[in-house]
Design an enzyme around this catalytic site. Structure first.
Site, PDB file in Angstrom:
ATOM      1  N   ARG A 108      52.780 -52.420 -16.031  1.00 31.56           N
ATOM      2  CA  ARG A 108      52.882 -50.976 -15.848  1.00 31.56           C
ATOM      3  C   ARG A 108      52.712 -50.188 -17.140  1.00 31.56           C
ATOM      4  O   ARG A 108      51.992 -49.193 -17.174  1.00 31.56           O
ATOM      5  CB  ARG A 108      54.251 -50.644 -15.251  1.00 31.56           C
ATOM      6  CG  ARG A 108      54.399 -51.164 -13.847  1.00 31.56           C
ATOM      7  CD  ARG A 108      55.776 -50.887 -13.291  1.00 31.56           C
ATOM      8  NE  ARG A 108      55.829 -51.341 -11.904  1.00 31.56           N
ATOM      9  CZ  ARG A 108      56.912 -51.283 -11.142  1.00 31.56           C
ATOM     10  NH1 ARG A 108      58.036 -50.796 -11.616  1.00 31.56           N
ATOM     11  NH2 ARG A 108      56.857 -51.705  -9.906  1.00 31.56           N
ATOM     12  N   ARG A 146      60.977 -53.045 -17.161  1.00 23.74           N
ATOM     13  CA  ARG A 146      61.431 -53.748 -15.972  1.00 23.74           C
ATOM     14  C   ARG A 146      60.241 -54.236 -15.150  1.00 23.74           C
ATOM     15  O   ARG A 146      59.268 -53.512 -14.992  1.00 23.74           O
ATOM     16  CB  ARG A 146      62.292 -52.828 -15.109  1.00 23.74           C
ATOM     17  CG  ARG A 146      62.682 -53.435 -13.787  1.00 23.74           C
ATOM     18  CD  ARG A 146      63.595 -52.532 -12.995  1.00 23.74           C
ATOM     19  NE  ARG A 146      62.961 -51.347 -12.458  1.00 23.74           N
ATOM     20  CZ  ARG A 146      62.198 -51.319 -11.365  1.00 23.74           C
ATOM     21  NH1 ARG A 146      61.929 -52.423 -10.700  1.00 23.74           N
ATOM     22  NH2 ARG A 146      61.678 -50.176 -10.937  1.00 23.74           N
ATOM     23  N   LEU A 205      72.569 -48.922  -3.743  1.00 20.03           N
ATOM     24  CA  LEU A 205      72.613 -50.375  -3.547  1.00 20.03           C
ATOM     25  C   LEU A 205      73.733 -51.018  -4.358  1.00 20.03           C
ATOM     26  O   LEU A 205      74.499 -51.832  -3.841  1.00 20.03           O
ATOM     27  CB  LEU A 205      71.278 -50.994  -3.941  1.00 20.03           C
ATOM     28  CG  LEU A 205      70.211 -50.871  -2.872  1.00 20.03           C
ATOM     29  CD1 LEU A 205      68.894 -51.444  -3.381  1.00 20.03           C
ATOM     30  CD2 LEU A 205      70.623 -51.583  -1.596  1.00 20.03           C
ATOM     31  N   ALA A 206      73.843 -50.661  -5.625  1.00 19.98           N
ATOM     32  CA  ALA A 206      74.847 -51.304  -6.471  1.00 19.98           C
ATOM     33  C   ALA A 206      76.257 -50.930  -6.024  1.00 19.98           C
ATOM     34  O   ALA A 206      77.117 -51.802  -5.853  1.00 19.98           O
ATOM     35  CB  ALA A 206      74.617 -50.916  -7.933  1.00 19.98           C
ATOM     36  N   GLY A 207      76.505 -49.652  -5.807  1.00 21.85           N
ATOM     37  CA  GLY A 207      77.850 -49.203  -5.488  1.00 21.85           C
ATOM     38  C   GLY A 207      78.296 -49.587  -4.084  1.00 21.85           C
ATOM     39  O   GLY A 207      79.432 -50.018  -3.873  1.00 21.85           O
ATOM     40  N   HIS A 245      59.623 -43.198 -13.967  1.00 27.00           N
ATOM     41  CA  HIS A 245      59.997 -43.896 -12.748  1.00 27.00           C
ATOM     42  C   HIS A 245      61.378 -44.539 -12.820  1.00 27.00           C
ATOM     43  O   HIS A 245      62.131 -44.537 -11.855  1.00 27.00           O
ATOM     44  CB  HIS A 245      58.934 -44.973 -12.490  1.00 27.00           C
ATOM     45  CG  HIS A 245      59.182 -45.800 -11.288  1.00 27.00           C
ATOM     46  ND1 HIS A 245      59.312 -45.252 -10.036  1.00 27.00           N
ATOM     47  CD2 HIS A 245      59.318 -47.138 -11.119  1.00 27.00           C
ATOM     48  CE1 HIS A 245      59.518 -46.220  -9.159  1.00 27.00           C
ATOM     49  NE2 HIS A 245      59.541 -47.374  -9.795  1.00 27.00           N
ATOM     50  N   HIS A 280      55.519 -45.243 -14.543  1.00 29.13           N
ATOM     51  CA  HIS A 280      54.768 -45.988 -13.532  1.00 29.13           C
ATOM     52  C   HIS A 280      53.335 -45.469 -13.471  1.00 29.13           C
ATOM     53  O   HIS A 280      53.126 -44.266 -13.358  1.00 29.13           O
ATOM     54  CB  HIS A 280      55.456 -45.822 -12.177  1.00 29.13           C
ATOM     55  CG  HIS A 280      55.057 -46.855 -11.188  1.00 29.13           C
ATOM     56  ND1 HIS A 280      53.794 -46.932 -10.670  1.00 29.13           N
ATOM     57  CD2 HIS A 280      55.754 -47.875 -10.635  1.00 29.13           C
ATOM     58  CE1 HIS A 280      53.741 -47.955  -9.839  1.00 29.13           C
ATOM     59  NE2 HIS A 280      54.906 -48.549  -9.790  1.00 29.13           N
TER      60      HIS A 280
HETATM   61  C1  LIG Z   1      60.008 -44.273  -5.586  1.00 29.82           C
HETATM   62  C2  LIG Z   1      60.736 -45.483  -6.090  1.00 29.82           C
HETATM   63  C3  LIG Z   1      60.395 -46.742  -5.639  1.00 29.82           C
HETATM   64  C4  LIG Z   1      61.063 -47.871  -6.106  1.00 29.82           C
HETATM   65  N1  LIG Z   1      60.696 -49.091  -5.630  1.00 29.82           N
HETATM   66  C5  LIG Z   1      61.349 -50.190  -6.068  1.00 29.82           C
HETATM   67  C6  LIG Z   1      61.006 -51.473  -5.565  1.00 29.82           C
HETATM   68  O1  LIG Z   1      60.106 -51.628  -4.745  1.00 29.82           O
HETATM   69  N2  LIG Z   1      61.693 -52.549  -6.014  1.00 29.82           N
HETATM   70  C7  LIG Z   1      62.700 -52.417  -6.919  1.00 29.82           C
HETATM   71  O2  LIG Z   1      63.304 -53.427  -7.257  1.00 29.82           O
HETATM   72  N3  LIG Z   1      63.058 -51.204  -7.399  1.00 29.82           N
HETATM   73  C8  LIG Z   1      62.410 -50.096  -6.994  1.00 29.82           C
HETATM   74  N4  LIG Z   1      62.776 -48.868  -7.497  1.00 29.82           N
HETATM   75  C9  LIG Z   1      63.946 -48.740  -8.388  1.00 29.82           C
HETATM   76  C10 LIG Z   1      65.250 -48.834  -7.576  1.00 29.82           C
HETATM   77  O3  LIG Z   1      65.090 -48.190  -6.339  1.00 29.82           O
HETATM   78  C11 LIG Z   1      66.457 -48.196  -8.262  1.00 29.82           C
HETATM   79  O4  LIG Z   1      66.505 -48.570  -9.584  1.00 29.82           O
HETATM   80  C12 LIG Z   1      67.761 -48.633  -7.604  1.00 29.82           C
HETATM   81  O5  LIG Z   1      67.704 -48.442  -6.226  1.00 29.82           O
HETATM   82  C13 LIG Z   1      68.968 -47.938  -8.187  1.00 29.82           C
HETATM   83  O6  LIG Z   1      70.116 -48.265  -7.438  1.00 29.82           O
HETATM   84  P1  LIG Z   1      71.564 -47.829  -7.885  1.00 29.82           P
HETATM   85  O7  LIG Z   1      72.497 -48.306  -6.841  1.00 29.82           O
HETATM   86  O8  LIG Z   1      71.801 -48.285  -9.271  1.00 29.82           O
HETATM   87  O9  LIG Z   1      71.542 -46.246  -7.951  1.00 29.82           O
HETATM   88  P2  LIG Z   1      71.226 -45.119  -6.841  1.00 29.82           P
HETATM   89  O10 LIG Z   1      70.610 -45.664  -5.629  1.00 29.82           O
HETATM   90  O11 LIG Z   1      70.515 -44.043  -7.579  1.00 29.82           O
HETATM   91  O12 LIG Z   1      72.643 -44.603  -6.414  1.00 29.82           O
HETATM   92  C14 LIG Z   1      73.415 -43.756  -7.202  1.00 29.82           C
HETATM   93  C15 LIG Z   1      74.639 -43.368  -6.435  1.00 29.82           C
HETATM   94  O13 LIG Z   1      75.530 -42.709  -7.302  1.00 29.82           O
HETATM   95  C16 LIG Z   1      75.984 -41.514  -6.737  1.00 29.82           C
HETATM   96  N5  LIG Z   1      76.318 -40.633  -7.858  1.00 29.82           N
HETATM   97  C17 LIG Z   1      75.610 -40.383  -8.985  1.00 29.82           C
HETATM   98  N6  LIG Z   1      76.289 -39.563  -9.793  1.00 29.82           N
HETATM   99  C18 LIG Z   1      77.460 -39.307  -9.189  1.00 29.82           C
HETATM  100  C19 LIG Z   1      78.594 -38.517  -9.537  1.00 29.82           C
HETATM  101  N7  LIG Z   1      78.666 -37.857 -10.678  1.00 29.82           N
HETATM  102  N8  LIG Z   1      79.616 -38.462  -8.646  1.00 29.82           N
HETATM  103  C20 LIG Z   1      79.560 -39.131  -7.462  1.00 29.82           C
HETATM  104  N9  LIG Z   1      78.529 -39.888  -7.103  1.00 29.82           N
HETATM  105  C21 LIG Z   1      77.490 -39.970  -7.951  1.00 29.82           C
HETATM  106  C22 LIG Z   1      74.867 -41.062  -5.838  1.00 29.82           C
HETATM  107  O14 LIG Z   1      75.363 -40.207  -4.850  1.00 29.82           O
HETATM  108  C23 LIG Z   1      74.411 -42.410  -5.279  1.00 29.82           C
HETATM  109  O15 LIG Z   1      75.254 -42.781  -4.222  1.00 29.82           O
HETATM  110  C24 LIG Z   1      62.100 -47.728  -7.050  1.00 29.82           C
HETATM  111  C25 LIG Z   1      62.441 -46.467  -7.512  1.00 29.82           C
HETATM  112  C26 LIG Z   1      61.737 -45.352  -7.068  1.00 29.82           C
HETATM  113  C27 LIG Z   1      62.064 -44.033  -7.658  1.00 29.82           C
END
Ligand SMILES: Cc1cc2nc3c(=O)[nH]c(=O)nc-3n(C[C@H](O)[C@H](O)[C@H](O)COP(=O)(O)OP(=O)(O)OC[C@H]3O[C@@H](n4cnc5c(N)ncnc54)[C@H](O)[C@@H]3O)c2cc1C
Ligand code: SF4
Ligand code: FES
Lengths: 248, 663
Positions: free
Chosen positions: B337, B463, B43-45, B429, B266
């Site tokens: 939590r 969080r 989501l962030a990237g 979690h 969690h």
């Molecule tokens: C089961 C579950 C349910 C959840 N439910 C909720 C919810 O209902 N509401 C809520 O707000 N949050 C929820 N969360 C938390 C939330 O989903 C995550 O914190 C959030 O989506 C993280 O997003 P991100 O973009 O930071 O990282 P990620 O989605 O983890 O993305 C990381 C990215 O980095 C890439 N990457 C990592 N390392 C490297 C590397 N060395 N080289 C190249 N690429 C790399 C990966 O390929 C990926 O594309 C939940 C989490 C879990 C586990």
């Protein structure tokens, strides 16, 4: 439980593959992929090459896992991805055949891992609504009929796994593409680009080497998210009307 | 080192607005000449890469996944918060800000959190415009629900798969920029090192996971959005591939890692079923709205249940201990939590667990089914309904609310949760800690930014539910597109960065040697077996409750494990091919060091706050914060022997620090 696994081994995309037999002892509470973990641990301990397979979330949502189990993409359980399949669905003494998804547009990378980047290419041809960040009106500015929203949602549950392609004797990606298109075309926000989207995504789908749809219906049966072939019927209608609209 | 948070001047509510209006901008013709690397397309990237591309920068985006759509973000279930106040229930930017600060146990930065609350509303607008099918009321307007620890309904959701729908939105925006050539996408490329030149981040070394080839990629700046590090515990609700390596490589180049010990455990996950377990599955927090948590009152009953001689239904009401309702009458089953998780641990420690391993408690819907059944019968005008009829009607209501979760539970456990109580246990979690960043989301290395779960910025020590998706998208869509300009505005005269400079060559060589070194060990134990052992140490010594003695011991054992790893790990195959075991090995190697820092941070934080619970610092069994001595961010500089802490004091000008109480 004692199992015999008959697994497709293929060193890389150009090598010839073959089946190999393995014995493994599993627990009925294990997931299918955990059972493969056990096998790989065994192989590594013997300094042999572990079986490559794709996986990540292990809860049926990322679409990474992709294998044909006893002839069926994701195995026999309805509406279930390979990672959600548990060993209690099998019994001791079973022989299980495990192969990669097979389709000409999904080249094998190694063993059970295949390259599905052609699905991304289809998305890039129009699987979006053209709105830059910051241009959006208030979220409640356009009410959406809850039924439209719900049917858009049904299409949007597609996890991009490609089982529909693997299930199809023609290797067609119609179920996937129609799901992507219907998700957007059912919503008012997506209507403006409707015709262009349909034409472009279908064009790219053909270019990527996916086969034609001949209404076999195997895709719907094997789809772990139970995406309906109604999406394909709707897409066919859209396609015709987009051709008549002359919007190419 | 002086940690500059770079928080803009002015009243809290005006900081972001004024700053945005007065910060240095990069003109469109200059954007075309600037290159940005974005690592990670969750989501962030994905939201960052898409938006930076729309603005005209040349973006290169990287993910180790085969497609951006597979990022861990896809798995988020429950929802995303936003201060829209569509329900007219008194929500506001200030209230969301306040809830987040309080939920984080007063260990986050006021200014960052306020900005997060401000842009939250724009996220919903953006997502709707992209076609994210949020739940709607019959009238067609957006629906909301409430989520743990707050008193308003501000959570937007898309059935049980909000993460997937939001990620598809961001991925589609990204796909559009890829098609336009504004973003060049590198799937199956793993970042293995960060390259700095004259102290600035200028590129990365990646490995093409299909061919094994090492590559050098240069840009004017680097954005990391590489997710959280919960998998240091091996077992967690995170996807199998989640790892800390991108952030850790930055740490090795001098970036600071903040608050590593802040972990969210969690309370409602499916318990571990055996040694072979590879990951844990979350059961949404929403279940605690209707489920009652309990264990047997006596150890004898618990033992009988563990042996399979008794079932939940066999125990009479008076033989059950609804311990959350008993200990926290005001919030009952809906305590936050961290509180719910620790209470489950206490019950299991008292030997009252209800699964074979002893690590499990009941989440029981029988009372809810009966209550709903009766009210349905009444509203349908059924006189004297039979017990079966009540059950049937009640199960229908519960199915409408939680059907997909119940189905998931049954798929995994083989038990029908309508008929017998669910079994749950806490699991790792989310990680609140991460790369230290300033208000601009820039790390202490100029030109290196961190977004999403990879940074430490907004959640303090704990969080709130539905706030991670909000933060990831806030960072990517609405913060970084502006704040990256504060660095790049001074770079418009910098020519294209060459990937052939000595710094790049050296980094590539170092990476090659690191991989070759690992492959050359040719020991006897699998990477996975080391990861499992590390996870056990983490859970035992750095888990739900921690104490000085255990943390010291944990550190020692982890250092021994690291030594053993470098002597005895066995990685099959070679570097020049598709080799998942090698991928795992580099990640586990970094986890081994992170684990050490994690334990050290937990040791040094001599207080209990949020997800960090120190047994020595409690009052009547509840966590006791120490605001006088610990109202700071611990930002760690890594050193193999002696990591060094830098402290960023947290100033609270707008909220009063209070003890959290849920009694
Ligand atoms: C089961 C579950 C349910 C959840 N439910 C909720 C919810 O209902 N509401 C809520 O707000 N949050 C929820 N969360 C938390 C939330 O989903 C995550 O914190 C959030 O989506 C993280 O997003 P991100 O973009 O930071 O990282 P990620 O989605 O983890 O993305 C990381 C990215 O980095 C890439 N990457 C990592 N390392 C490297 C590397 N060395 N080289 C190249 N690429 C790399 C990966 O390929 C990926 O594309 C939940 C989490 C879990 C586990
Ligand atoms: S339509 Fe079904 S089978 Fe095809 S990619 Fe989507 S989820 Fe997989
Ligand atoms: S591993 Fe994610 S769907 Fe199977």
């Amino acid at each position: 439980m004692k199992l015999t696994l008959k697994i497709w081994r293929q060193k890389n995309s150009t090598a010839n593959g073959h089946f190999e037999n393995y014995q493994v002892v599993a627990d009925e509470h294990m997931s299918f992929l955990e059972m493969l973990d056990v096998l790989n641990q065994q192989l590594i301990e013997k300094k042999q090459d572990p079986v490559a397979f794709e996986h990540d979330c292990r809860e049926g949502i990322c679409g990474a896992c992709s294998m044909v189990i006893n002839g069926r993409p994701h195995g026999q359980q309805k509406g279930t991805t390979a990672c959600q399949l548990h060993m209690r669905a099998f019994k001791s003494g079973d022989t299980i055949t495990i192969e990669p998804f097979r389709a000409s547009s999904f080249p094998v990378i190694k063993d059970l891992a295949v390259d599905r980047s052609s699905l991304d290419t289809i998305m890039q041809a129009g699987g979006y609504i053209s709105v830059n960040t910051g241009q959006a009106p208030d979220g409640n500015a356009i009410p959406v009929d809850s039924e439209d929203s719900s049917s858009a949602f049904d299409a949007a549950t597609c996890i991009g796994c490609g089982a529909c392609v693997a299930a199809c004797p023609n290797g067609s990606a119609m179920l996937y593409t129609s799901a992507k298109i219907n998700h957007l075309n059912k919503l008012p926000q997506g209507k403006v680009e409707h015709n262009k989207r349909v034409q472009n995504m279908i064009k790219v789908m053909d270019k990527e080497g996916f086969g034609k749809c001949s209404n076999v219906g195997a895709c719907e049966v094997e789809c772990p998210k139970e995406i309906s072939t109604d999406n394909i019927a709707a897409l066919n209608r859209y396609y015709l009307s987009s051709v008549f609209a002359g919007n190419d | 080192m002086d940690l500059k948070s770079n928080i803009p001047e002015g009243p809290l509510a005006d900081k972001w607005k004024n700053y945005r209006g007065s910060m240095n901008l990069v003109a469109p013709n200059n954007k075309r000449r600037l290159d940005i690397i974005v690592v990670g397309t969750g989501l962030a990237g994905a939201s960052a890469a898409a938006t930076l591309g729309e603005l005209g920068y040349n973006v290169k985006a990287f993910t180790f996944h085969d497609s951006p759509r597979r990022a861990h973000s896809i798995a988020a279930q429950g929802g995303i918060n936003a201060a829209k106040n569509y329900q007219n229930d008194g929500d506001s930017v200030h209230r969301l800000f306040y809830d987040t600060i309080k939920g984080g146990d007063y260990r986050s930065r006021e200014a960052n959190v306020h900005r997060l609350a401000e842009v939250s509303t724009e996220i919903i607008d953006q997502a709707v415009a992209q076609g994210v099918p949020f739940a709607r009321e019959y009238g067609g307007l957006l629906a909301n629900r409430s989520f743990g620890g707050v008193q308003v309904s501000r959570t937007f959701y898309a059935r049980g798969q909000t993460g997937q729908q939001l990620l598809i939105g961001a991925y589609s925006a990204l796909s559009r920029q890829i098609a336009k050539g504004q973003v060049k996408m590198y799937n199956r490329h793993e970042m293995l090192d960060l390259v700095t030149i004259d102290g600035k981040a200028r590129g990365i070394i990646t490995r093409n996971l299909l061919t094994g080839k090492l590559e050098r990629h240069a840009a004017h700046c680097v954005v990391l959005a590489t997710g959280g590090y919960g998998n240091v515990f091996y077992l967690s609700t995170n996807a199998m591939g989640c790892n800390v390596s991108a952030a850790w490589r930055a740490v090795k180049k001098g970036a600071l890692f903040a608050n590593p010990c802040y972990t969210q455990i969690h309370p409602t996950c499916i318990p571990v079923s055996g040694e072979y377990q590879s990951k844990l599955t979350l059961m949404s927090e929403s279940l605690r709205n209707d489920g009652r948590v309990w264990v047997p009152k006596t150890v004898e009953d618990a033992e009988a249940i563990r042996k399979g001689e008794k079932r939940a239904e066999d125990l009479a009401e008076e033989d059950r201990d609804y311990y959350l309702e008993r200990r926290y009458p005001a919030f009952g089953n809906l305590v936050p939590r961290d509180v719910a998780s620790r209470a489950a641990k206490v019950a299991s420690d008292e030997n009252k667990g209800v699964v074979k391993t002893g690590l499990g408690v009941y989440l029981d819907f029988a009372a809810a089914i009966e209550r709903y059944g009766k009210s349905e019968a009444f509203s349908k005008g059924i006189d004297n309904p039979s017990a079966e009829k009540i059950r049937e009607l009640g199960e229908q209501v519960v199915e409408a609310k939680y059907g997909n979760l119940f189905q998931m539970y049954e798929k995994i456990t083989g038990e029908n949760p309508y008929k017998t109580a669910m079994k749950i246990y806490p699991a790792v979690h989310y990680t609140m800690g991460g790369l230290w960043v300033d208000y601009n989301l820039q790390t202490n290395i100029p030109g290196l930014f961190a977004l999403g779960e990879a940074n430490f910025s907004d959640h303090g020590a704990n969080r709130l539910g539905a706030s991670a998706l909000m933060q990831g998208l806030a960072d990517g869509y609405f913060v970084i597109p502006y704040t990256v300009g504060t660095f790049l505005a001074d770079e418009i005269r910098t020519p294209k960065i060459s990937a052939d400079s000595p710094e790049f060559m050296a980094a590539e060589k170092e990476t090659r040697e690191r991989l070759e070194g690992l492959l050359a060990i040719k020991g006897n134990q699998s990477v996975e077996s080391f990861h499992r052992r590390l996870g056990k140490l983490m859970w035992e010594y750095c888990g739900m409750s921690r104490n000085a003695e255990g943390l010291k011991k944990g550190r020692e054992l982890m250092r021994e494990l690291k030594e053993e790893f470098y002597k005895d790990v066995y990685i099959p195959g070679t570097m020049e091919e598709f080799n998942p075991e090698l991928e795992k090995a580099t990640r586990v190697a970094d986890f081994l060091e992170l684990g050490d820092l994690f334990a050290l941070d937990a040791l040094e934080r001599k207080e209990s706050c949020g997800g960090h619970f120190r047994e020595e610092y409690t009052e009547n069994g509840e966590a006791k914060r120490n605001d006088e001595d610990f109202t700071y961010v611990s930002a760690w500089e890594w050193d193999d022997d002696n990591p060094k802490v830098h402290k960023e004091q947290l100033e609270f000008e707008n909220v009063e620090l209070k003890t959290r109480s849920y009694k």
